[in-house]
Design a protein around this motif. Structure first.
Motif, PDB file in Angstrom:
ATOM      1  N   PRO A  19       0.816  -1.325  -0.027  1.00 17.89           N
ATOM      2  CA  PRO A  19      -0.094   0.004   0.150  1.00 17.89           C
ATOM      3  C   PRO A  19       0.848   1.279  -0.035  1.00 17.89           C
ATOM      4  O   PRO A  19       0.566   2.353  -0.098  1.00 17.89           O
ATOM      5  N   ARG A  20       2.017   1.111  -0.112  1.00 14.51           N
ATOM      6  CA  ARG A  20       2.877   2.436  -0.309  1.00 14.51           C
ATOM      7  C   ARG A  20       3.493   2.595  -1.688  1.00 14.51           C
ATOM      8  O   ARG A  20       4.154   3.482  -2.038  1.00 14.51           O
ATOM      9  N   GLY A  21       2.953   1.530  -2.372  1.00 12.85           N
ATOM     10  CA  GLY A  21       3.223   1.835  -3.970  1.00 12.85           C
ATOM     11  C   GLY A  21       2.054   2.320  -4.748  1.00 12.85           C
ATOM     12  O   GLY A  21       1.061   1.677  -4.679  1.00 12.85           O
ATOM     13  N   PRO A  22       2.501   3.281  -5.571  1.00 11.59           N
ATOM     14  CA  PRO A  22       1.240   3.730  -6.460  1.00 11.59           C
ATOM     15  C   PRO A  22       0.674   2.808  -7.477  1.00 11.59           C
ATOM     16  O   PRO A  22      -0.529   2.811  -7.491  1.00 11.59           O
ATOM     17  N   ARG A  23       1.549   1.482  -7.923  1.00 12.74           N
ATOM     18  CA  ARG A  23       0.795   0.787  -8.735  1.00 12.74           C
ATOM     19  C   ARG A  23      -0.251  -0.204  -8.013  1.00 12.74           C
ATOM     20  O   ARG A  23      -1.091  -0.680  -8.603  1.00 12.74           O
ATOM     21  N   TYR A  24      -0.105  -0.261  -6.778  1.00 10.93           N
ATOM     22  CA  TYR A  24      -1.160  -1.189  -6.080  1.00 10.93           C
ATOM     23  C   TYR A  24      -2.400  -0.343  -5.981  1.00 10.93           C
ATOM     24  O   TYR A  24      -3.533  -1.012  -6.225  1.00 10.93           O
ATOM     25  N   TRP A  25      -2.476   0.908  -5.967  1.00  4.03           N
ATOM     26  CA  TRP A  25      -3.601   1.713  -5.848  1.00  4.03           C
ATOM     27  C   TRP A  25      -4.211   1.886  -7.171  1.00  4.03           C
ATOM     28  O   TRP A  25      -5.482   1.892  -7.494  1.00  4.03           O
ATOM     29  N   HIS A  26      -3.235   2.012  -8.226  1.00  2.00           N
ATOM     30  CA  HIS A  26      -3.627   2.238  -9.401  1.00  2.00           C
ATOM     31  C   HIS A  26      -4.795   0.881  -9.997  1.00  2.00           C
ATOM     32  O   HIS A  26      -5.830   0.927 -10.339  1.00  2.00           O
ATOM     33  N   LEU A  27      -4.173  -0.528  -9.448  1.00  5.68           N
ATOM     34  CA  LEU A  27      -4.850  -1.670 -10.017  1.00  5.68           C
ATOM     35  C   LEU A  27      -6.158  -1.595  -9.319  1.00  5.68           C
ATOM     36  O   LEU A  27      -7.114  -2.105  -9.913  1.00  5.68           O
ATOM     37  N   LEU A  28      -6.221  -1.344  -7.925  1.00  2.49           N
ATOM     38  CA  LEU A  28      -7.545  -1.207  -7.174  1.00  2.49           C
ATOM     39  C   LEU A  28      -8.496  -0.236  -7.712  1.00  2.49           C
ATOM     40  O   LEU A  28      -9.678  -0.894  -7.764  1.00  2.49           O
ATOM     41  N   ILE A  29      -7.996   0.930  -8.133  1.00  6.04           N
ATOM     42  CA  ILE A  29      -9.015   1.916  -8.443  1.00  6.04           C
ATOM     43  C   ILE A  29      -9.446   1.457 -10.187  1.00  6.04           C
ATOM     44  O   ILE A  29     -10.776   1.481 -10.353  1.00  6.04           O
ATOM     45  N   GLU A  30      -8.670   0.773 -10.807  1.00  7.59           N
ATOM     46  CA  GLU A  30      -8.943   0.377 -12.219  1.00  7.59           C
ATOM     47  C   GLU A  30     -10.170  -1.039 -12.185  1.00  7.59           C
ATOM     48  O   GLU A  30     -11.128  -1.203 -12.791  1.00  7.59           O
ATOM     49  N   ALA A  31      -9.728  -1.660 -11.305  1.00  5.08           N
ATOM     50  CA  ALA A  31     -10.863  -2.981 -10.869  1.00  5.08           C
ATOM     51  C   ALA A  31     -12.118  -2.077 -10.575  1.00  5.08           C
ATOM     52  O   ALA A  31     -13.237  -2.862 -10.830  1.00  5.08           O
ATOM     53  N   LYS A  32     -11.932  -1.410  -9.657  1.00  2.24           N
ATOM     54  CA  LYS A  32     -13.093  -0.655  -9.139  1.00  2.24           C
ATOM     55  C   LYS A  32     -14.163  -0.263 -10.198  1.00  2.24           C
ATOM     56  O   LYS A  32     -15.279  -0.417 -10.409  1.00  2.24           O
ATOM     57  N   LYS A  33     -13.363   0.413 -10.966  1.00  2.00           N
ATOM     58  CA  LYS A  33     -14.173   1.108 -12.265  1.00  2.00           C
ATOM     59  C   LYS A  33     -14.790   0.163 -13.033  1.00  2.00           C
ATOM     60  O   LYS A  33     -15.882   0.442 -13.622  1.00  2.00           O
ATOM     61  N   LEU A  34     -14.256  -0.895 -13.391  1.00  2.00           N
ATOM     62  CA  LEU A  34     -14.691  -1.860 -14.319  1.00  2.00           C
ATOM     63  C   LEU A  34     -15.922  -2.664 -13.432  1.00  2.00           C
ATOM     64  O   LEU A  34     -17.045  -2.887 -14.157  1.00  2.00           O
ATOM     65  N   ALA A  35     -15.937  -2.891 -12.398  1.00  2.00           N
ATOM     66  CA  ALA A  35     -16.960  -3.286 -11.545  1.00  2.00           C
ATOM     67  C   ALA A  35     -18.145  -2.643 -11.138  1.00  2.00           C
ATOM     68  O   ALA A  35     -19.495  -3.130 -11.602  1.00  2.00           O
ATOM     69  N   TYR A  36     -17.872  -1.191 -10.769  1.00  2.00           N
ATOM     70  CA  TYR A  36     -18.988  -0.296 -10.878  1.00  2.00           C
ATOM     71  C   TYR A  36     -19.621   0.019 -12.144  1.00  2.00           C
ATOM     72  O   TYR A  36     -20.959   0.375 -12.294  1.00  2.00           O
ATOM     73  N   SER A  37     -18.949  -0.180 -13.311  1.00  2.00           N
ATOM     74  CA  SER A  37     -19.761   0.131 -14.753  1.00  2.00           C
ATOM     75  C   SER A  37     -20.871  -0.846 -14.822  1.00  2.00           C
ATOM     76  O   SER A  37     -21.650  -0.708 -15.191  1.00  2.00           O
ATOM     77  N   ASP A  38     -20.271  -2.167 -14.517  1.00  2.00           N
ATOM     78  CA  ASP A  38     -21.302  -3.349 -14.637  1.00  2.00           C
ATOM     79  C   ASP A  38     -22.518  -3.061 -13.571  1.00  2.00           C
ATOM     80  O   ASP A  38     -23.749  -3.283 -13.873  1.00  2.00           O
ATOM     81  N   LEU A  39     -22.065  -2.420 -12.305  1.00  2.90           N
ATOM     82  CA  LEU A  39     -23.105  -2.200 -11.431  1.00  2.90           C
ATOM     83  C   LEU A  39     -24.214  -1.110 -11.986  1.00  2.90           C
ATOM     84  O   LEU A  39     -25.406  -1.510 -11.910  1.00  2.90           O
ATOM     85  N   HIS A  40     -23.688  -0.157 -12.306  1.00  7.18           N
ATOM     86  CA  HIS A  40     -24.620   1.021 -12.900  1.00  7.18           C
ATOM     87  C   HIS A  40     -25.212   0.535 -14.075  1.00  7.18           C
ATOM     88  O   HIS A  40     -26.283   1.202 -14.758  1.00  7.18           O
ATOM     89  N   ARG A  41     -24.567  -0.660 -14.822  1.00  9.79           N
ATOM     90  CA  ARG A  41     -25.125  -0.883 -16.217  1.00  9.79           C
ATOM     91  C   ARG A  41     -26.504  -1.809 -16.009  1.00  9.79           C
ATOM     92  O   ARG A  41     -27.504  -1.864 -16.712  1.00  9.79           O
ATOM     93  N   TYR A  42     -26.303  -2.755 -14.937  1.00  9.79           N
ATOM     94  CA  TYR A  42     -27.458  -3.876 -14.736  1.00  9.79           C
ATOM     95  C   TYR A  42     -28.238  -3.662 -13.413  1.00  9.79           C
ATOM     96  O   TYR A  42     -29.171  -4.278 -13.387  1.00  9.79           O
ATOM     97  N   ASN A  43     -27.672  -2.846 -12.248  1.00 10.33           N
ATOM     98  CA  ASN A  43     -28.223  -3.260 -10.914  1.00 10.33           C
ATOM     99  C   ASN A  43     -29.778  -2.903 -11.235  1.00 10.33           C
ATOM    100  O   ASN A  43     -30.092  -1.587 -11.543  1.00 10.33           O
ATOM    101  N   ALA A  44     -30.714  -3.499 -10.599  1.00  9.44           N
ATOM    102  CA  ALA A  44     -32.183  -3.312 -10.561  1.00  9.44           C
ATOM    103  C   ALA A  44     -32.797  -4.373  -9.661  1.00  9.44           C
ATOM    104  O   ALA A  44     -32.319  -5.282  -9.336  1.00  9.44           O
ATOM    105  N   ASP A  45     -34.286  -4.023  -9.319  1.00 10.35           N
ATOM    106  CA  ASP A  45     -34.769  -5.032  -8.504  1.00 10.35           C
ATOM    107  C   ASP A  45     -35.023  -6.344  -9.352  1.00 10.35           C
ATOM    108  O   ASP A  45     -35.561  -6.191 -10.307  1.00 10.35           O
TER     109      ASP A  45
END
Length: 613
Positions: free
Chosen positions: A339-365
Motif C-alpha cells: 500500500p505504499r506503492g502507486p501501482r497497488y492503488w492503480h490496480l485497485l482503482i481500475e478494478a473498481k471502475k470496471l466492477a462499478y460500470s457493470d453495477l450501474h449498467r445492470y443493477n435493479a430489483d
C-alpha cells in the motif's frame, strides 16, 4: 521591613514575575466550543501519538470479548447493544436494539423511515441467512407521474416524492420473529430512553447536523423537530426527541402493525398528501421484508458474502474477482506491491471502475429485471476484463453513476456464536428532509435511486425497489463463520469492502488496523479518486502522472465496523438455550462464554467504538 515583605517587593520589580501574573490559558479549555469556534479540535496543532507495539499508527487495540460484543458508529448504540446482551439477549436482539438506538442518536444517517439489510449467522443452524428490507415505490409511481404530473426529468433527491415505503421497522420485526429471544418491548427500550431523556451531541454527528440546517428548514415539521431555536444543536449539548419516544413506545405496545397499519401509518399518509406525495395506506399495509439468498465469491480461500440486488454488493465481489484473476496475469502481486506503492492503488482503482460500470449498467430489483449475476460473478468473466486494465495508465469510465449516501453499519455477536452484520440508512443526510409530525422521524429519500430512463432496468415502477447503496458483508471459510463487517457511505461501500478484504487477507492487517489505514474512494459520477491527505502525499504525484484525477481528502471513505471470530478447538461448544432464549434467562446456557474470542474494530472516522466483555 521584614525579609518576607522585602522579598515580595523585590520580586514585583522583576519583569514577568509577581503575585498576580495573568494566567490566560486557552480560550477553549477542555475543548469547550464557542459561537466563533464551534469545534475547537480544529485548532489542535500537536502531533499524534504512536503506539508501542504492532502497527504504530493504529488508533487503538482491537476489542476482545467472549460473552458478547458490538461495534457501532455511536457509543450510545454500542451501549444499547451491550445492555441487551448483558440482559441475556442474543446477537439479533442486540442488533435491533442498536439499530433503534442509532435511529435516535444518529438521526441524519438512519431511522424508522429508512431501509435495512442484514446477514445473520445462526449458531443453531450453522448457516447464513440474509434479510432484505428496502422500501418499494408507492403504487402510483410511474415514469409519467414524474415527467407529466410533476414535470421533472429525474426523481427528486429530496421532498416527499423522493420517499419510498420505509423498510426498517418491518426488518426489525422479521429479525426478531425468526431469530430473536426478546420482543419489541425489551429491545426498543434503550432507544426510547435516549429519545425521552435526551442524548449528547457527538463531534462527527454535529458536523453532519450543521450541514443539513438549510434543507431541514424547508419543511416546518423538520425544522420543529431537528432545529431547536432554529439551528442544529450545539456540540456536547443534550437533544431530546419526545415524539420519537412516542413512536417507539407505540411499536413496543402494538408491534409492527402500529407502523404499517395504525396511527403512524395514518400520519405518514397524511403528511404525504399535505406535501404533494402519493403514499397510500395500502402501500404501507402490504409492504413486507424478504429473506433472500446471499451472493458470494471465493477470494484466496475465503468466501465473501453479500446481499443480492437491488443492493450494490455484487460490485464488491466482482472487484475482488478482477483483482484475484487479473493481478497475476498482469505480472503483479498485491502483497508485494504493497500500500505504499502507486501501482497497488492503480490496480485497485481500475478494478473498481470496471466492477462499478457493470453495477450501474445492470443493477435493479431482480423481481422486475434481474441482473446477469451468474456471468458477472464468474472467474471466467473476470478474466475477460483483464485486457481492459492498462497497468501503466488510467482508463476512462465505461458507465457513470451517482454515489451519494448517509448510512450506519454495525455488527453484533453473542456467547452462543450468533453473529449479525447489519446496515441501516436514510440515504442522504436526514433523508428526504420530510418529518412525520407527532412521531419524530424522517422518511428516507431512497426513491432518488430510480431512473426515468425507460430503457434502463432500474426505471421507476409501482411497488418496485430502487437501486440501493447499502450493503452488509460476511466472510466464511470452509462453511464456518469468520467475520461480520461492513463500511457505510453510499457509493463508497463496495470498493471499501474490497479494500478491507485485501487489507486483512492479502496484507495481514487485524480487524482494527484495516480501518485505521488510508483507503481510496473513487467516484463513478465524475471519475475523481479521493485519497486521504497522507496517502495523497505518498502516491498522488505518480498516480496523477498515470492519468488519475485525484482529490486530497480528510476523513473520507465512510465508516467501518467489524467483528471476527477466533475459535479455540480446545474449548467446549456453547450450550444453546433450549427454548431459543424466550424463557427464563439463567442456567449454564447463560454462563458459558463462546468457544473462542471475538475481535472487534471500529472506524475512527466516526463517533463510535466496539465494546464487549
Amino acid at each position: 521591613m521584614s525579609l518576607a515583605v522585602l522579598s515580595v517587593a523585590l520580586l514585583a520589580l522583576v519583569p514577568g514575575v509577581g503575585l498576580a501574573q495573568p494566567q490566560p490559558g486557552s480560550d477553549h479549555p477542555f475543548g469547550k466550543p464557542s459561537a466563533e469556534v464551534p469545534n475547537p479540535g480544529e485548532l489542535n496543532e500537536a502531533v499524534r501519538a504512536s503506539r508501542p507495539v504492532g502497527y504504530r499508527d493504529q488508533t487503538r487495540s482491537e476489542v476482545l470479548a467472549r460473552n458478547g460484543v458490538a461495534a457501532t458508529s455511536n457509543p450510545l448504540a454500542t451501549a444499547a447493544a451491550e445492555r441487551i446482551l448483558l440482559q441475556g439477549g442474543n446477537a439479533v436482539d442486540a442488533a435491533v436494539a442498536a439499530s433503534a438506538a442509532l435511529g435516535t442518536v444518529e438521526p441524519m444517517s438512519t431511522g424508522m423511515g429508512g431501509d435495512l439489510f442484514a446477514i445473520v449467522w445462526s449458531a443453531k443452524d450453522q448457516k447464513l441467512y440474509s434479510l432484505a428490507s428496502s422500501g418499494w415505490a408507492p403504487k402510483r409511481w410511474t415514469v409519467d407521474y414524474f415527467t407529466e404530473t410533476l414535470g421533472v426529468d429525474e426523481v427528486p433527491s429530496s421532498g416527499i416524492n423522493s420517499a419510498v415505503i420505509p423498510g426498517t421497522v418491518s426488518g426489525w420485526d422479521a429479525l426478531l420473529k425468526r431469530f430473536g429471544s426478546m420482543g419489541f418491548r425489551e429491545v426498543l427500550e434503550p432507544a426510547a430512553d435516549y429519545a425521552s431523556d435526551g442524548f449528547p451531541i457527538h463531534e462527527r454527528m454535529h458536523g453532519q447536523w450543521v450541514g443539513s440546517e438549510n434543507s431541514l428548514a424547508r419543511d416546518p415539521d423538520s425544522a420543529n423537530t431537528w432545529l431547536p431555536d432554529g439551528e442544529a444543536p450545539e456540540l456536547y449539548s443534550i437533544f431530546r426527541n419526545p415524539e420519537m419516544a412516542r413512536t417507539l413506545r407505540s411499536i413496543q405496545r402494538h408491534g409492527r402493525d402500529a407502523f404499517y397499519k395504525g396511527d403512524i401509518a395514518k400520519a405518514i399518509v397524511e403528511k404525504s398528501a399535505s406535501a404533494g406525495g402519493v403514499i397510500s395506506r395500502d402501500d404501507l399495509a402490504k409492504y413486507r421484508s424478504e429473506w433472500v439468498t446471499p451472493l458470494s465469491t471465493d477470494y484466496h480461500g475465503y468466501r465473501v458474502h453479500q446481499l443480492p440486488p437491488p443492493g450494490q454488493g455484487f460490485a464488491a465481489l466482482e472487484m475482488l474477482n478482477i483483482l484475484e484473476v487479473c493481478t497475476p496475469r498482469l505480472g503483479f502481486d498485491l502483497a508485494e506491491l504493497g500500500p505504499r506503492g502507486p501501482r497497488y492503488w492503480h490496480l485497485l482503482i481500475e478494478a473498481k471502475k470496471l466492477a462499478y460500470s457493470d453495477l450501474h449498467r445492470y443493477n435493479a430489483d431482480p423481481k422486475f429485471d434481474p441482473p446477469p449475476l451468474n456471468r458477472l460473478l464468474s472467474k471466467d468473466y473476470a478474466a475477460q476484463l483483464c485486457d481492459r486494465i492498462d497497468p501503466d495508465h488510467a482508463t476512462p469510465l465505461e458507465v457513470n453513476g451517482v454515489d451519494a449516501g448517509s448510512t450506519v453499519y454495525f455488527a453484533t455477536a453473542d456467547r452462543w456464536g450468533n453473529m449479525v452484520s447489519l446496515v441501516n440508512s436514510n440515504y442522504s443526510s436526514f433523508g428526504s428532509k420530510v418529518t412525520i409530525p407527532g412521531y419524530g422521524f424522517v422518511l428516507a429519500n431512497r426513491g432518488s435511486g430510480f431512473t426515468l430512463d425507460e430503457d434502463h432496468p432500474n426505471v421507476v415502477e409501482p411497488r418496485k425497489r430502487p437501486f440501493i447503496t447499502i450493503i452488509a458483508s460476511f466472510i466464511t471459510k470452509n462453511g464456518r463463520p469468520v467475520m461480520a463487517f461492513g463500511n457505510m457511505g453510499g457509493g463508497t461501500q463496495p470498493q471499501a469492502h474490497a479494500q478491507h478484504v485485501i487489507n486483512m487477507i492479502d496484507l495481514g492487517m487485524n480487524v482494527q488496523a484495516t480501518t485505521d489505514v488510508a483507503r481510496f474512494d473513487h467516484s463513478q459520477e465524475n471519475d475523481v479518486t479521493s485519497l486521504d491527505t497522507h496517502l495523497y502525499d505518498l502516491v498522488g504525484p505518480t498516480l496523477t502522472e498515470m492519468g488519475h484525477d485525484l482529490d486530497r481528502a480528510y476523513g473520507h471513505a465512510g465508516g467501518y465496523q467489524g467483528i471476527l471470530f477466533e475459535p479455540d478447538p480446545r474449548m467446549p461448544k456453547p450450550i444453546l438455550p433450549r427454548d431459543n432464549g424466550k424463557g427464563p434467562r439463567h442456567g449454564e446456557a447463560y454462563e458459558r462464554p463462546v468457544n473462542g474470542v471475538y475481535r472487534a474494530g471500529s472506524d475512527p472516522r466516526k463517533d463510535g467504538h466496539a465494546g464487549g466483555w
